[in-house]
Write a protein that holds these residues in place. Sequence first.
Motif, PDB file in Angstrom:
ATOM      1  N   VAL A 124       0.853  -1.185   0.000  1.00 16.74           N
ATOM      2  CA  VAL A 124       0.000   0.000   0.000  1.00 16.74           C
ATOM      3  C   VAL A 124       0.889   1.236   0.000  1.00 16.74           C
ATOM      4  O   VAL A 124       1.827   1.336   0.798  1.00 16.74           O
ATOM      5  CB  VAL A 124      -0.920   0.018   1.228  1.00 16.74           C
ATOM      6  CG1 VAL A 124      -1.589   1.380   1.389  1.00 16.74           C
ATOM      7  CG2 VAL A 124      -1.989  -1.065   1.111  1.00 16.74           C
ATOM      8  N   LEU A 125       0.616   2.167  -0.910  1.00 14.57           N
ATOM      9  CA  LEU A 125       1.317   3.444  -0.954  1.00 14.57           C
ATOM     10  C   LEU A 125       0.311   4.543  -0.600  1.00 14.57           C
ATOM     11  O   LEU A 125      -0.683   4.728  -1.315  1.00 14.57           O
ATOM     12  CB  LEU A 125       1.916   3.718  -2.331  1.00 14.57           C
ATOM     13  CG  LEU A 125       3.173   2.933  -2.710  1.00 14.57           C
ATOM     14  CD1 LEU A 125       2.832   1.506  -3.110  1.00 14.57           C
ATOM     15  CD2 LEU A 125       3.928   3.624  -3.835  1.00 14.57           C
ATOM     16  N   LEU A 126       0.548   5.226   0.494  1.00 18.31           N
ATOM     17  CA  LEU A 126      -0.319   6.319   0.919  1.00 18.31           C
ATOM     18  C   LEU A 126       0.300   7.628   0.440  1.00 18.31           C
ATOM     19  O   LEU A 126       1.446   7.934   0.757  1.00 18.31           O
ATOM     20  CB  LEU A 126      -0.470   6.328   2.437  1.00 18.31           C
ATOM     21  CG  LEU A 126      -1.490   7.312   3.008  1.00 18.31           C
ATOM     22  CD1 LEU A 126      -2.891   6.921   2.594  1.00 18.31           C
ATOM     23  CD2 LEU A 126      -1.399   7.362   4.519  1.00 18.31           C
ATOM     24  N   VAL A 127      -0.468   8.388  -0.337  1.00 23.83           N
ATOM     25  CA  VAL A 127       0.025   9.622  -0.951  1.00 23.83           C
ATOM     26  C   VAL A 127      -0.720  10.805  -0.356  1.00 23.83           C
ATOM     27  O   VAL A 127      -1.942  10.909  -0.488  1.00 23.83           O
ATOM     28  CB  VAL A 127      -0.178   9.590  -2.486  1.00 23.83           C
ATOM     29  CG1 VAL A 127       0.396  10.860  -3.120  1.00 23.83           C
ATOM     30  CG2 VAL A 127       0.459   8.342  -3.086  1.00 23.83           C
ATOM     31  N   ASP A 128       0.026  11.695   0.302  1.00 23.83           N
ATOM     32  CA  ASP A 128      -0.575  12.893   0.884  1.00 23.83           C
ATOM     33  C   ASP A 128       0.009  14.118   0.192  1.00 23.83           C
ATOM     34  O   ASP A 128       1.229  14.248   0.059  1.00 23.83           O
ATOM     35  CB  ASP A 128      -0.299  12.960   2.392  1.00 23.83           C
ATOM     36  CG  ASP A 128      -1.114  14.051   3.070  1.00 23.83           C
ATOM     37  OD1 ASP A 128      -2.285  13.813   3.353  1.00 23.83           O
ATOM     38  OD2 ASP A 128      -0.560  15.147   3.301  1.00 23.83           O
ATOM     39  N   VAL A 214       4.996  10.251   0.329  1.00 22.73           N
ATOM     40  CA  VAL A 214       4.468   8.892   0.165  1.00 22.73           C
ATOM     41  C   VAL A 214       4.923   8.006   1.323  1.00 22.73           C
ATOM     42  O   VAL A 214       6.104   8.002   1.687  1.00 22.73           O
ATOM     43  CB  VAL A 214       4.945   8.282  -1.173  1.00 22.73           C
ATOM     44  CG1 VAL A 214       4.407   6.860  -1.332  1.00 22.73           C
ATOM     45  CG2 VAL A 214       4.501   9.157  -2.339  1.00 22.73           C
ATOM     46  N   GLY A 215       3.971   7.278   1.892  1.00 18.35           N
ATOM     47  CA  GLY A 215       4.277   6.268   2.907  1.00 18.35           C
ATOM     48  C   GLY A 215       3.970   4.885   2.352  1.00 18.35           C
ATOM     49  O   GLY A 215       2.931   4.685   1.718  1.00 18.35           O
ATOM     50  N   ILE A 216       4.876   3.943   2.573  1.00 18.93           N
ATOM     51  CA  ILE A 216       4.746   2.602   1.998  1.00 18.93           C
ATOM     52  C   ILE A 216       4.649   1.571   3.113  1.00 18.93           C
ATOM     53  O   ILE A 216       5.430   1.606   4.074  1.00 18.93           O
ATOM     54  CB  ILE A 216       5.953   2.275   1.100  1.00 18.93           C
ATOM     55  CG1 ILE A 216       6.104   3.340  -0.008  1.00 18.93           C
ATOM     56  CG2 ILE A 216       5.823   0.888   0.493  1.00 18.93           C
ATOM     57  CD1 ILE A 216       7.360   3.173  -0.827  1.00 18.93           C
ATOM     58  N   ALA A 217       3.698   0.648   2.978  1.00 17.88           N
ATOM     59  CA  ALA A 217       3.559  -0.466   3.924  1.00 17.88           C
ATOM     60  C   ALA A 217       3.304  -1.740   3.135  1.00 17.88           C
ATOM     61  O   ALA A 217       2.462  -1.761   2.225  1.00 17.88           O
ATOM     62  CB  ALA A 217       2.426  -0.207   4.911  1.00 17.88           C
ATOM     63  N   LEU A 235       1.829   6.074   9.083  1.00 15.83           N
ATOM     64  CA  LEU A 235       2.981   6.368   9.938  1.00 15.83           C
ATOM     65  C   LEU A 235       4.216   6.641   9.092  1.00 15.83           C
ATOM     66  O   LEU A 235       4.998   7.556   9.386  1.00 15.83           O
ATOM     67  CB  LEU A 235       3.245   5.194  10.889  1.00 15.83           C
ATOM     68  CG  LEU A 235       2.220   4.939  11.989  1.00 15.83           C
ATOM     69  CD1 LEU A 235       2.623   3.710  12.797  1.00 15.83           C
ATOM     70  CD2 LEU A 235       2.090   6.143  12.899  1.00 15.83           C
ATOM     71  N   ALA A 236       4.408   5.836   8.045  1.00 20.41           N
ATOM     72  CA  ALA A 236       5.558   6.047   7.162  1.00 20.41           C
ATOM     73  C   ALA A 236       5.446   7.395   6.452  1.00 20.41           C
ATOM     74  O   ALA A 236       6.438   8.118   6.297  1.00 20.41           O
ATOM     75  CB  ALA A 236       5.644   4.909   6.148  1.00 20.41           C
ATOM     76  N   MET A 237       4.231   7.736   6.019  1.00 20.31           N
ATOM     77  CA  MET A 237       4.019   9.028   5.368  1.00 20.31           C
ATOM     78  C   MET A 237       4.302  10.171   6.327  1.00 20.31           C
ATOM     79  O   MET A 237       4.945  11.172   5.963  1.00 20.31           O
ATOM     80  CB  MET A 237       2.590   9.104   4.844  1.00 20.31           C
ATOM     81  CG  MET A 237       2.252  10.385   4.074  1.00 20.31           C
ATOM     82  SD  MET A 237       1.731  11.743   5.157  1.00 20.31           S
ATOM     83  CE  MET A 237       0.228  11.059   5.831  1.00 20.31           C
ATOM     84  N   PHE A 251       7.444   1.829   5.984  1.00 19.31           N
ATOM     85  CA  PHE A 251       7.099   1.619   7.389  1.00 19.31           C
ATOM     86  C   PHE A 251       8.089   0.685   8.090  1.00 19.31           C
ATOM     87  O   PHE A 251       8.482  -0.349   7.548  1.00 19.31           O
ATOM     88  CB  PHE A 251       5.699   1.026   7.511  1.00 19.31           C
ATOM     89  CG  PHE A 251       5.354   0.616   8.913  1.00 19.31           C
ATOM     90  CD1 PHE A 251       5.051   1.563   9.876  1.00 19.31           C
ATOM     91  CD2 PHE A 251       5.361  -0.724   9.286  1.00 19.31           C
ATOM     92  CE1 PHE A 251       4.751   1.185  11.176  1.00 19.31           C
ATOM     93  CE2 PHE A 251       5.060  -1.108  10.573  1.00 19.31           C
ATOM     94  CZ  PHE A 251       4.754  -0.149  11.525  1.00 19.31           C
ATOM     95  N   LYS A 252       8.469   1.099   9.290  1.00 20.34           N
ATOM     96  CA  LYS A 252       9.261   0.267  10.193  1.00 20.34           C
ATOM     97  C   LYS A 252       8.587   0.307  11.564  1.00 20.34           C
ATOM     98  O   LYS A 252       7.981   1.313  11.946  1.00 20.34           O
ATOM     99  CB  LYS A 252      10.693   0.796  10.287  1.00 20.34           C
ATOM    100  CG  LYS A 252      11.438   0.764   8.956  1.00 20.34           C
ATOM    101  CD  LYS A 252      12.830   1.361   9.095  1.00 20.34           C
ATOM    102  CE  LYS A 252      13.556   1.363   7.750  1.00 20.34           C
ATOM    103  NZ  LYS A 252      14.892   1.995   7.845  1.00 20.34           N
ATOM    104  N   SER A 253       8.720  -0.759  12.304  1.00 19.74           N
ATOM    105  CA  SER A 253       8.020  -0.853  13.583  1.00 19.74           C
ATOM    106  C   SER A 253       8.428   0.256  14.541  1.00 19.74           C
ATOM    107  O   SER A 253       7.638   0.685  15.389  1.00 19.74           O
ATOM    108  CB  SER A 253       8.279  -2.225  14.228  1.00 19.74           C
ATOM    109  OG  SER A 253       9.675  -2.440  14.394  1.00 19.74           O
TER     110      SER A 253
END
Length: 525
Positions: A124-128, A214-217, A235-237, A251-253
């Motif tokens: 999943v790529l979250l784009v803001d 962009v945040g990637i999970a 969170l990554a974004m 994303f990292k924990s």
Amino acid sequence: MAARRGTWGEGELYEALCLLMIGACAWIIGVQFHAFSALNAFIQAHDLSDQFMLAALMGLAVFAASIRKSLLLRQAMRERDETAAHAEAIARHDVLTGLANRRLFLESVARRLGAAGPAPSHAVLLVDLDRFKPVNDIYGHAAGNAVLCAVAERLRGLLPASGLAARLGGDEFALLVPLEGGSDGLVRLAQALIAAIAAPVLWNGNELKVGATVGIALIAADAEDADVVLHAADLAMYQGKKDGRGTYRVFKSAMDLELKARAQLESELREAILNGEIEPFYQPVVALPEKTLIGVEVLARWRHPTRGLLTPAHFIAIAEETGMIGDLCYRLLRQACLDARAWPAHLQIAINISPQQFQDRWLCERILGILTETGMSPARLEVEITETALVNDLEAARTTLTSLQNLGVRIALDDFGTGYSSLYHLRELKFDKLKIDRSYVDSITMSDERAKLVDAIIKLSASLGLVTTAEGIETDASVDWLAGQGCDFGQGYLFGAPMTREAMGVLLASPPEAVQAVLAARQAA
């Protein structure tokens, strides 16, 4: 749907063919078993030809009515199905962009999650969008909608064949993509997304520019549900936003732990502001070359119950991001004005105004209210601003600066030399003072190039009728050199670290010559 009304579709044609086939089969059976011959003999023997023709006609009428009713029923069913399908499509897609909406996206992620194996197969790529709000504020919502539609088209253009693009809401988009190219493929896709969205959007003769973070999970089998995957991408974004925007992060924990720690600090900060745990500290500002005390700069310090005394580096960024900076700064200014009432009337106080505060159209009224409430003379106040506060709207900045100066408040351009358009702002706006950034002052005795730059800043300031303050002075050599070049004021740990109100009161309670002696002793030390 309306275009097809009145014509035969596949269902009607099939049904008509079936009825004709039944009729043909009945005819063949009748001929094969001589049923029609027997019927004909019966009709002739009993003279029933007229009645038989009437019954046949009635049968044909009933048959035709049945076919018509069947066709109308099938058409009604088809229209109902199409309407239901259209409603379902609307319920699962964004009306503006035509992309999938949050509901459909989460359902798709859930399906991929249910089929996930030991190794991730999808991501999943979250784009803001970055800088989207100014587009709405300046050009209006029609321009904002044009940007959103343009972004949607660019996402479609980059989406892999088996991927899904969605608008989750506002200026937030998401992609569900297969890991066909592995991690390198994801990185290339994220970079392509950022580059594509950064291209201007032409609208009514204007170039509308936004950016993207962009945040990637990865979708792994151990994720609880689709919301957890989307939260990880978020969170990554957020980490990408924190690191400067216009970038991507995977994303990292540890990000989750960091976010929880930040949320805790944010909650504590809110309580600290309300409870007065953040207080003003005062750093001396001296005149050069005499080294006499002429004022102080107000600096925030947080007396945290468990972490001790915290400097602004630990909490100012959070205050700015959460919108708490205005309340924090006004409280500091009010307390500083109350403290300054007990100090000599010539002593000035300087306080920094954040870029977010500078966008407040009631800034001047708020400052005037605090000065009036505390009985502080505007002539004793100096407001420091950075160039970041000026870049969004130059005309609004000009109006705010002029209003403050009309009150009698002086304006200082802080951290001069670190901005990208300092000379332009000096030409367009009126300031009273330039503050030379400490990064230049630290190295003037070690770098001829830096020394030449500082000398040029001092001469430029003098030519414009401005005074200069050098920040971060820590050595005797720096003081002597700056005074020799004509720098008007200086501050730094050489003259004194930021101190409490009580410590400042003790210093000022001494005779003026004693205060100067203390500062000179600190310099000598």
